[in-house]
Scaffold this active site. Structure first.
Site, PDB file in Angstrom:
ATOM      1  N   LEU A  34      37.971  21.299 -25.371  1.00  0.00           N
ATOM      2  CA  LEU A  34      37.876  22.340 -26.400  1.00  0.00           C
ATOM      3  C   LEU A  34      36.902  23.443 -25.982  1.00  0.00           C
ATOM      4  CD1 LEU A  34      37.659  20.002 -29.521  1.00  0.00           C
ATOM      5  CD2 LEU A  34      39.643  21.283 -28.720  1.00  0.00           C
ATOM      6  N   THR A  86      32.519  18.433 -16.406  1.00  0.00           N
ATOM      7  CA  THR A  86      32.668  17.261 -17.257  1.00  0.00           C
ATOM      8  C   THR A  86      33.194  16.118 -16.394  1.00  0.00           C
ATOM      9  OG1 THR A  86      33.545  16.436 -19.343  1.00  0.00           O
ATOM     10  CG2 THR A  86      34.954  17.991 -18.171  1.00  0.00           C
ATOM     11  N   LYS A  90      29.910  15.343 -13.092  1.00  0.00           N
ATOM     12  CA  LYS A  90      28.502  15.650 -13.396  1.00  0.00           C
ATOM     13  C   LYS A  90      27.519  15.124 -12.357  1.00  0.00           C
ATOM     14  CE  LYS A  90      28.986  16.017 -18.364  1.00  0.00           C
ATOM     15  NZ  LYS A  90      28.450  15.688 -19.685  1.00  0.00           N
ATOM     16  N   ASP A 126      22.892  18.934 -21.687  1.00  0.00           N
ATOM     17  CA  ASP A 126      23.342  17.873 -22.608  1.00  0.00           C
ATOM     18  C   ASP A 126      22.193  17.331 -23.476  1.00  0.00           C
ATOM     19  OD1 ASP A 126      26.054  17.817 -22.083  1.00  0.00           O
ATOM     20  OD2 ASP A 126      25.910  16.273 -20.532  1.00  0.00           O
ATOM     21  N   GLY A 151      24.102   2.843 -23.957  1.00  0.00           N
ATOM     22  CA  GLY A 151      24.753   3.391 -22.772  1.00  0.00           C
ATOM     23  C   GLY A 151      23.735   3.741 -21.700  1.00  0.00           C
ATOM     24  N   GLY A 153      25.073   5.696 -18.732  1.00  0.00           N
ATOM     25  CA  GLY A 153      25.779   6.611 -17.838  1.00  0.00           C
ATOM     26  C   GLY A 153      25.118   7.987 -17.847  1.00  0.00           C
ATOM     27  N   GLY A 154      25.859   8.998 -17.389  1.00  0.00           N
ATOM     28  CA  GLY A 154      25.309  10.343 -17.265  1.00  0.00           C
ATOM     29  C   GLY A 154      24.803  10.896 -18.589  1.00  0.00           C
ATOM     30  N   ALA A 155      25.580  10.739 -19.665  1.00  0.00           N
ATOM     31  CA  ALA A 155      25.192  11.308 -20.960  1.00  0.00           C
ATOM     32  C   ALA A 155      23.943  10.602 -21.495  1.00  0.00           C
ATOM     33  CB  ALA A 155      26.345  11.188 -21.956  1.00  0.00           C
ATOM     34  N   GLY A 268      30.002  13.716 -32.237  1.00  0.00           N
ATOM     35  CA  GLY A 268      29.399  14.523 -31.173  1.00  0.00           C
ATOM     36  C   GLY A 268      29.777  15.992 -31.141  1.00  0.00           C
TER      37      GLY A 268
HETATM   38  P1  NDP Z   1      29.777   7.450 -17.990  1.00  0.00           P
HETATM   39  O1  NDP Z   1      31.089   6.999 -17.460  1.00  0.00           O
HETATM   40  O2  NDP Z   1      28.764   8.027 -17.065  1.00  0.00           O
HETATM   41  O3  NDP Z   1      29.057   6.189 -18.750  1.00  0.00           O
HETATM   42  C1  NDP Z   1      29.787   5.349 -19.581  1.00  0.00           C
HETATM   43  C2  NDP Z   1      28.857   4.400 -20.335  1.00  0.00           C
HETATM   44  O4  NDP Z   1      29.666   3.702 -21.309  1.00  0.00           O
HETATM   45  C3  NDP Z   1      28.214   3.312 -19.476  1.00  0.00           C
HETATM   46  O5  NDP Z   1      26.949   3.001 -20.001  1.00  0.00           O
HETATM   47  C4  NDP Z   1      29.181   2.126 -19.644  1.00  0.00           C
HETATM   48  O6  NDP Z   1      28.562   0.858 -19.457  1.00  0.00           O
HETATM   49  C5  NDP Z   1      29.537   2.282 -21.099  1.00  0.00           C
HETATM   50  N1  NDP Z   1      30.814   1.666 -21.476  1.00  0.00           N
HETATM   51  C6  NDP Z   1      32.046   2.022 -21.033  1.00  0.00           C
HETATM   52  N2  NDP Z   1      33.003   1.298 -21.665  1.00  0.00           N
HETATM   53  C7  NDP Z   1      32.335   0.469 -22.521  1.00  0.00           C
HETATM   54  C8  NDP Z   1      32.765  -0.524 -23.448  1.00  0.00           C
HETATM   55  N3  NDP Z   1      34.048  -0.813 -23.612  1.00  0.00           N
HETATM   56  N4  NDP Z   1      31.832  -1.170 -24.176  1.00  0.00           N
HETATM   57  C9  NDP Z   1      30.508  -0.878 -24.030  1.00  0.00           C
HETATM   58  N5  NDP Z   1      30.045   0.041 -23.156  1.00  0.00           N
HETATM   59  C10 NDP Z   1      30.952   0.717 -22.412  1.00  0.00           C
HETATM   60  O7  NDP Z   1      30.152   8.478 -19.163  1.00  0.00           O
HETATM   61  P2  NDP Z   1      29.236   9.660 -19.764  1.00  0.00           P
HETATM   62  O8  NDP Z   1      27.841   9.161 -19.829  1.00  0.00           O
HETATM   63  O9  NDP Z   1      29.498  10.930 -19.063  1.00  0.00           O
HETATM   64  O10 NDP Z   1      29.854   9.825 -21.247  1.00  0.00           O
HETATM   65  C11 NDP Z   1      29.620   8.837 -22.234  1.00  0.00           C
HETATM   66  C12 NDP Z   1      30.196   9.282 -23.562  1.00  0.00           C
HETATM   67  O11 NDP Z   1      29.507  10.427 -24.058  1.00  0.00           O
HETATM   68  C13 NDP Z   1      31.671   9.678 -23.461  1.00  0.00           C
HETATM   69  O12 NDP Z   1      32.317   9.145 -24.592  1.00  0.00           O
HETATM   70  C14 NDP Z   1      31.651  11.192 -23.517  1.00  0.00           C
HETATM   71  O13 NDP Z   1      32.823  11.690 -24.110  1.00  0.00           O
HETATM   72  C15 NDP Z   1      30.438  11.445 -24.417  1.00  0.00           C
HETATM   73  N6  NDP Z   1      29.809  12.760 -24.179  1.00  0.00           N
HETATM   74  C16 NDP Z   1      29.788  13.667 -25.214  1.00  0.00           C
HETATM   75  C17 NDP Z   1      29.186  14.894 -25.047  1.00  0.00           C
HETATM   76  C18 NDP Z   1      29.140  15.868 -26.197  1.00  0.00           C
HETATM   77  O14 NDP Z   1      28.845  17.051 -25.971  1.00  0.00           O
HETATM   78  N7  NDP Z   1      29.404  15.446 -27.423  1.00  0.00           N
HETATM   79  C19 NDP Z   1      28.557  15.300 -23.766  1.00  0.00           C
HETATM   80  C20 NDP Z   1      28.629  14.266 -22.758  1.00  0.00           C
HETATM   81  C21 NDP Z   1      29.250  13.046 -22.961  1.00  0.00           C
HETATM   82  P3  NDP Z   1      28.509   0.139 -18.018  1.00  0.00           P
HETATM   83  O15 NDP Z   1      27.313   0.718 -17.310  1.00  0.00           O
HETATM   84  O16 NDP Z   1      28.354  -1.289 -18.350  1.00  0.00           O
HETATM   85  O17 NDP Z   1      29.800   0.436 -17.318  1.00  0.00           O
END
Ligand code: NDP
Length: 306
Positions: A34, A86, A90, A126, A151, A153-155, A268
């Site tokens: 978007l 995105t 990242k 972010d 979480g 990950g990157g976010a 979000g």
């Molecule tokens: P990453 O792929 O870098 O990280 C994913 C994270 O989610 C990891 O901690 C992973 O755990 C965990 N995970 C994945 N699947 C599951 C599950 N089924 N159950 C529990 N934990 C799970 O993604 P990002 O950090 O880039 O993004 C994370 C979220 O944030 C996304 O949904 C994204 O859309 C959202 N986001 C929103 C933004 C906004 O502006 N509103 C900006 C940036 C991101 P593990 O380490 O164990 O694999």
């Protein structure tokens, strides 16, 4: 002229001849993004009083990860002034930028590039976008608050770094895997001076979590409409608010659970708007009309569930 609503392919870039100043979001997939809707609305609004922005356009480009190293020089040559990154770019882009801000280095990820004479400079908006969103949605001052961040990950990393920079009282960081958790901890623990850091795995919820934490979901659990919540809210001492970074779908299992328990909650969308506004401000140096971004998103087609 290419259509702003369509995703551009890497092949289209090689014959790119659109006039004007260009911005774009790169991702794979990218069709759902978007960002063009809200950025082009803001640019139109800015151009009403400053005509020099009337030929600025924001595109979405589908870039598979293996092509990012070759696409960035093409975008630089085509004078794309600003780029948003995105999933899955990242972290990958960290080794491709000419320079990186401290904020992005600490987050280990960047979501914004700005074209400078020596090449693209990487930023991460972010974390600051999240803090603004929490203020807007819940009137929260991050400095005097306990947070439960889900979480690693990157976010999550961007969020953790920013919350610690704000000197939040405590930060409880939980993740599904120990591997992910071990990746985020050294940076956050290294930065924390007044904040107490408490890592945990979802399989073992911390017994000493205080009531009143702000829960932030930064996992991708919830992106698909039938996903279960990453943790059971009813198993925790009552949180004061629940924020889910996911905005598409607009309601997740975690948010529905929060609503059922009567806990203030938000998705979000506000973070999407604020991280985008901070990026647009970096590119233009102008105050950004957030209301135009918000109205454009409200008017856009209902969000589909991927
Ligand atoms: P990453 O792929 O870098 O990280 C994913 C994270 O989610 C990891 O901690 C992973 O755990 C965990 N995970 C994945 N699947 C599951 C599950 N089924 N159950 C529990 N934990 C799970 O993604 P990002 O950090 O880039 O993004 C994370 C979220 O944030 C996304 O949904 C994204 O859309 C959202 N986001 C929103 C933004 C906004 O502006 N509103 C900006 C940036 C991101 P593990 O380490 O164990 O694999």
């Amino acid at each position: 002229m290419a259509n702003l609503a369509d995703s551009l392919s890497v092949t289209q870039l090689s014959s790119w001849s659109e006039p004007g100043t260009h911005l774009a979001v790169l991702g794979h997939p990218i069709g759902h993004s978007l960002s063009p809707v809200m950025h082009n609305a803001a640019l139109r609004e800015i151009a009403r009083s400053r005509p020099q922005y009337s030929d600025w356009r924001y595109w979405k480009i589908d870039v598979p990860p293996e092509l990012l190293p070759s696409v960035l020089p093409v975008l630089r040559e085509r004078k794309f002034l600003g780029i948003n990154l995105t999933v899955p770019h990242k972290v990958l882009a960290m080794r491709l930028a000419a320079s990186i801000t401290l904020e992005a280095q600490q987050a280990g990820a960047m979501n914004t590039l700005k074209l400078e004479p020596e090449g693209y400079r990487g930023f991460n908006t972010d974390g600051r976008g999240l803090v603004k969103a929490l203020g807007e949605d819940f009137s929260i001052e991050c400095g005097d608050q306990d947070f439960l961040l889900l979480g690693a990950g990157g976010a999550a990393r961007g969020a953790a770094v920013e919350l610690v920079r704000f000197g939040c009282r405590s930060l409880w960081i939980g993740n599904r895997s120990a591997e992910g958790l071990n990746g985020i901890l050294p940076v956050v623990q290294g930065m924390a001076t007044s904040t107490s850091i408490h890592p945990f795995l979802f399989s073992t919820l911390p017994p000493d979590l205080p009531a009143g934490v702000v829960v932030i979901n930064a996992t991708s659990a919830g992106l698909h409409k039938d996903d279960p919540a990453p943790i059971e809210l009813s198993q925790l001492p009552r949180p004061s608010a629940v924020y889910d970074m996911i905005y598409n779908p607009p309601s997740t299992c975690l948010l529905r659970e929060a609503a059922k328990l009567g806990i203030p909650n938000a998705n979000g969308l506000s973070m999407l708007i604020h991280q985008g506004a901070l990026a647009l401000e970096l590119w233009t140096g102008e105050p950004v009309p957030i209301h135009a971004m918000r109205s454009a998103l409200k008017l856009s087609k209902p969000l589909s569930t991927r």
